[in-house]
Design a protein around this motif. Structure first.
Motif, PDB file in Angstrom:
ATOM      1  N   ALA A  38       0.823  -1.221   0.000  1.00  0.00           N
ATOM      2  CA  ALA A  38       0.000   0.000   0.000  1.00  0.00           C
ATOM      3  C   ALA A  38       0.850   1.261   0.000  1.00  0.00           C
ATOM      4  CB  ALA A  38      -0.926   0.005   1.212  1.00  0.00           C
ATOM      5  N   SER A  39       2.161   1.114  -0.219  1.00  0.00           N
ATOM      6  CA  SER A  39       3.040   2.288  -0.119  1.00  0.00           C
ATOM      7  C   SER A  39       2.756   3.304  -1.215  1.00  0.00           C
ATOM      8  CB  SER A  39       4.507   1.855  -0.170  1.00  0.00           C
ATOM      9  OG  SER A  39       4.800   1.202  -1.397  1.00  0.00           O
ATOM     10  N   ARG A  40       2.385   2.849  -2.401  1.00  0.00           N
ATOM     11  CA  ARG A  40       2.098   3.783  -3.506  1.00  0.00           C
ATOM     12  C   ARG A  40       0.597   3.971  -3.722  1.00  0.00           C
ATOM     13  NH1 ARG A  40       6.582   3.546  -2.218  1.00  0.00           N
ATOM     14  NH2 ARG A  40       8.477   3.914  -3.424  1.00  0.00           N
ATOM     15  N   SER A  41      -0.185   2.894  -3.544  1.00  0.00           N
ATOM     16  CA  SER A  41      -1.626   3.021  -3.770  1.00  0.00           C
ATOM     17  C   SER A  41      -2.272   3.952  -2.753  1.00  0.00           C
ATOM     18  CB  SER A  41      -2.300   1.646  -3.714  1.00  0.00           C
ATOM     19  OG  SER A  41      -2.153   1.066  -2.427  1.00  0.00           O
ATOM     20  N   GLN A  42      -1.651   4.104  -1.585  1.00  0.00           N
ATOM     21  CA  GLN A  42      -2.176   4.988  -0.542  1.00  0.00           C
ATOM     22  C   GLN A  42      -1.216   6.146  -0.271  1.00  0.00           C
ATOM     23  OE1 GLN A  42      -5.252   4.704   1.082  1.00  0.00           O
ATOM     24  NE2 GLN A  42      -5.586   3.247  -0.584  1.00  0.00           N
ATOM     25  N   LEU A  43      -0.523   6.582  -1.308  1.00  0.00           N
ATOM     26  CA  LEU A  43       0.505   7.616  -1.133  1.00  0.00           C
ATOM     27  C   LEU A  43      -0.074   8.894  -0.530  1.00  0.00           C
ATOM     28  CD1 LEU A  43       3.543   8.012  -1.647  1.00  0.00           C
ATOM     29  CD2 LEU A  43       2.934   9.096  -3.824  1.00  0.00           C
ATOM     30  N   ASP A  44      -1.277   9.288  -0.956  1.00  0.00           N
ATOM     31  CA  ASP A  44      -1.896  10.497  -0.396  1.00  0.00           C
ATOM     32  C   ASP A  44      -2.089  10.368   1.113  1.00  0.00           C
ATOM     33  OD1 ASP A  44      -2.002  11.640  -2.877  1.00  0.00           O
ATOM     34  OD2 ASP A  44      -4.124  11.221  -3.227  1.00  0.00           O
ATOM     35  N   ARG A  45      -2.440   9.180   1.570  1.00  0.00           N
ATOM     36  CA  ARG A  45      -2.657   8.925   2.993  1.00  0.00           C
ATOM     37  C   ARG A  45      -1.354   9.125   3.773  1.00  0.00           C
ATOM     38  NH1 ARG A  45      -6.545   5.871   5.568  1.00  0.00           N
ATOM     39  NH2 ARG A  45      -7.329   5.199   3.527  1.00  0.00           N
ATOM     40  N   TRP A  46      -0.269   8.571   3.257  1.00  0.00           N
ATOM     41  CA  TRP A  46       1.007   8.666   3.970  1.00  0.00           C
ATOM     42  C   TRP A  46       1.546  10.098   3.952  1.00  0.00           C
ATOM     43  CZ3 TRP A  46      -0.392   4.598   5.924  1.00  0.00           C
ATOM     44  CH2 TRP A  46      -0.677   3.424   5.223  1.00  0.00           C
ATOM     45  N   TRP A  47       1.403  10.758   2.827  1.00  0.00           N
ATOM     46  CA  TRP A  47       1.888  12.147   2.760  1.00  0.00           C
ATOM     47  C   TRP A  47       1.077  13.046   3.697  1.00  0.00           C
ATOM     48  CZ3 TRP A  47       5.996  14.661   2.073  1.00  0.00           C
ATOM     49  CH2 TRP A  47       5.984  16.050   1.929  1.00  0.00           C
ATOM     50  N   ALA A  48      -0.222  12.836   3.747  1.00  0.00           N
ATOM     51  CA  ALA A  48      -1.053  13.630   4.658  1.00  0.00           C
ATOM     52  C   ALA A  48      -0.629  13.406   6.104  1.00  0.00           C
ATOM     53  CB  ALA A  48      -2.533  13.271   4.481  1.00  0.00           C
ATOM     54  N   ALA A  49      -0.239  12.181   6.448  1.00  0.00           N
ATOM     55  CA  ALA A  49       0.225  11.892   7.803  1.00  0.00           C
ATOM     56  C   ALA A  49       1.520  12.628   8.100  1.00  0.00           C
ATOM     57  CB  ALA A  49       0.415  10.386   7.977  1.00  0.00           C
ATOM     58  N   ILE A  50       2.431  12.660   7.126  1.00  0.00           N
ATOM     59  CA  ILE A  50       3.689  13.382   7.315  1.00  0.00           C
ATOM     60  C   ILE A  50       3.425  14.865   7.531  1.00  0.00           C
ATOM     61  CG2 ILE A  50       5.790  14.119   6.110  1.00  0.00           C
ATOM     62  CD1 ILE A  50       5.909  11.314   4.870  1.00  0.00           C
ATOM     63  N   VAL A  51       2.524  15.417   6.751  1.00  0.00           N
ATOM     64  CA  VAL A  51       2.190  16.849   6.897  1.00  0.00           C
ATOM     65  C   VAL A  51       1.579  17.108   8.269  1.00  0.00           C
ATOM     66  CG1 VAL A  51       0.703  18.691   6.029  1.00  0.00           C
ATOM     67  CG2 VAL A  51       1.947  17.222   4.422  1.00  0.00           C
ATOM     68  N   ARG A  52       0.684  16.239   8.711  1.00  0.00           N
ATOM     69  CA  ARG A  52       0.084  16.414  10.041  1.00  0.00           C
ATOM     70  C   ARG A  52       1.154  16.414  11.123  1.00  0.00           C
ATOM     71  NH1 ARG A  52      -3.773  12.813   8.176  1.00  0.00           N
ATOM     72  NH2 ARG A  52      -2.869  11.095   9.386  1.00  0.00           N
ATOM     73  N   GLY A  53       2.095  15.497  11.013  1.00  0.00           N
ATOM     74  CA  GLY A  53       3.162  15.439  12.001  1.00  0.00           C
ATOM     75  C   GLY A  53       4.004  16.698  12.004  1.00  0.00           C
ATOM     76  N   ARG A  54       4.276  17.228  10.835  1.00  0.00           N
ATOM     77  CA  ARG A  54       5.112  18.429  10.741  1.00  0.00           C
ATOM     78  C   ARG A  54       4.386  19.670  11.236  1.00  0.00           C
ATOM     79  NH1 ARG A  54       7.823  17.223   4.738  1.00  0.00           N
ATOM     80  NH2 ARG A  54       9.288  15.603   5.485  1.00  0.00           N
TER      81      ARG A  54
END
Length: 397
Positions: A267-283
């Motif tokens: 799911a690393s690429r199929s859910q890329l928006d999900r992971w990037w949104a999590a990184i932004v939330r953390g930052r």
């Protein structure tokens, strides 16, 4: 080879419950889950055997309501091999034994060299079991016939194993010890959930700074949420090492995250928006985790000599005493007394009497038989550790 079928409808289920109720003696029970494949620890197959009724294989997702089975066998002794693994899944189904017999735990108390089901069955009955499907995905439907045979064999001989082990316990004078251990297993409360479960992320010690920890937290939580939605084991979506790689690489954009070769998983690429949104939330988070979290975890014993030399002396004298006693009783040391309990009372002891040490051990969770065997010997060791070291006589000139 016997053929087995899975009970999936209410009519078959109620008939099976009646047959089990009419059987005789203890009831062998086992559970198959899909650990490592599914998010949940739910039961995907429940196997039950009773003399006079035979083996019954139940499909929990299809049956749903197990109250008829609970009513049929709830008051009988349930025989498990490693009951602590199966009880949580059974309780989710409303299945709760009144009393249990655990052949794996009993084999440990008897000092069996190998305590897996196949080994114990061969030792006691001379029957060889195949264990090739133990790590299978039991949420698979339909279940292959070879899997069903494997599952049935997990309970088919278990009552006979129980009877043989019970004789061994009686001969060794350990029947009452085993009964206390079985009762403790049945009544043991589940561990409370961790306050910050995301801190279980493998390799988290490499992450520095509250901001980066916040990113790790948000990635972990995002993966947990998606894993729960999909009922898939989190590590099968994106492994821990990939989440850690994303945190350490600190990608500047979603495209940069996608370009990380170490960020992989189904799911690393199929859910890329999900992971990037999590990184932004953390930052962007204003709730930054602490780098050091207060803990009541004891330091490793190798550090005790410097940090608490008195505790070090107590542990160094008491531990071999407990180990020797376990050897005399022909059981693993950890079954005689949980090592953490001994470390706890060594680090911060009560009064150096058997009664006070017994109370402290009971508060930690030790059973009465364990306290009766160990408290006085630990007290004696602690008293000895408290004695001043005699100075060596001066050499004659």
């Amino acid at each position: 080879m016997a053929e087995y079928s899975v009970i999936v409808d209410s009519t078959e289920f109620e008939a099976a419950a009646r047959a089990l109720a009419a059987g005789t003696g203890p009831v062998a029970v086992d559970v198959e889950r899909a650990s490592g494949f599914r998010y949940s620890q739910r039961a995907y197959l429940v196997q039950v055997f009773r003399r006079g009724a035979g083996v019954m294989l139940f499909d929990p997702p299809q049956i749903g309501d197990f109250s008829a089975l609970q009513q049929a066998i709830g008051d009988e002794e349930w025989v498990f091999h490693a009951a602590s693994q199966d009880l949580p899944s059974l309780r989710e189904l409303g299945l709760e034994p009144a009393r249990i017999f655990d052949t794996e735990l009993a084999a440990r108390l008897l000092g069996h060299e190998k305590v897996g089901l196949a080994a114990v069955t061969e030792d006691t009955l001379g029957i060889t079991l195949k264990k090739e499907h133990s790590a299978a995905d039991w949420s698979t439907r339909p279940l292959p016939e070879s899997w069903l045979e494997y599952a049935a064999l997990d309970v088919l001989h278990l009552v006979d194993v129980r009877d043989a082990i019970a004789e061994e316990l009686a001969e060794a004078g350990k029947t009452e010890i085993a009964a206390e251990e079985f009762a403790a297993t049945l009544t043991r409360a589940p561990k409370p959930p961790r306050e910050d479960p995301w801190r279980k992320l493998s390799g988290l010690h490499r992450v520095r700074g509250g901001r980066n920890l916040a990113v790790a937290r948000e990635l972990w939580n995002a993966r947990e949420e998606y894993a729960q939605q999909q009922d898939v084991s989190p590590g099968r979506l994106v492994p821990d090492r990939s989440l850690l790689a994303a945190v350490l690489a600190a990608p500047s954009s979603k495209q940069a995250l996608a370009g990380l070769s170490d960020f992989h998983g189904r799911a690393s690429r199929s859910q890329l928006d999900r992971w990037w949104a999590a990184i932004v939330r953390g930052r962007e988070s204003e709730d930054l985790p602490r780098e050091r979290v207060p803990s009541d975890t004891l330091p490793p014993p190798r550090a005790w000599a410097d940090r608490n030399p008195e505790a070090d002396a107590r542990l160094k004298l008491a531990r071999p005493v407990v180990e020797q006693l376990a050897e005399e009783l022909n059981m693993p040391t950890e079954n005689l007394l949980t090592p953490e309990y001994l470390r706890r009372i060594s680090w911060q002891p009560p009064a150096l009497t058997a009664d006070a040490i017994g109370v402290a051990l009971a508060d930690l969770g030790a059973r009465p038989w364990q306290i009766a065997q160990t408290a006085q010997k630990i007290a004696d060791a602690f008293v000895e550790a408290a004695q001043p070291v005699e100075e060596a006589p001066a050499a004659c000139s």
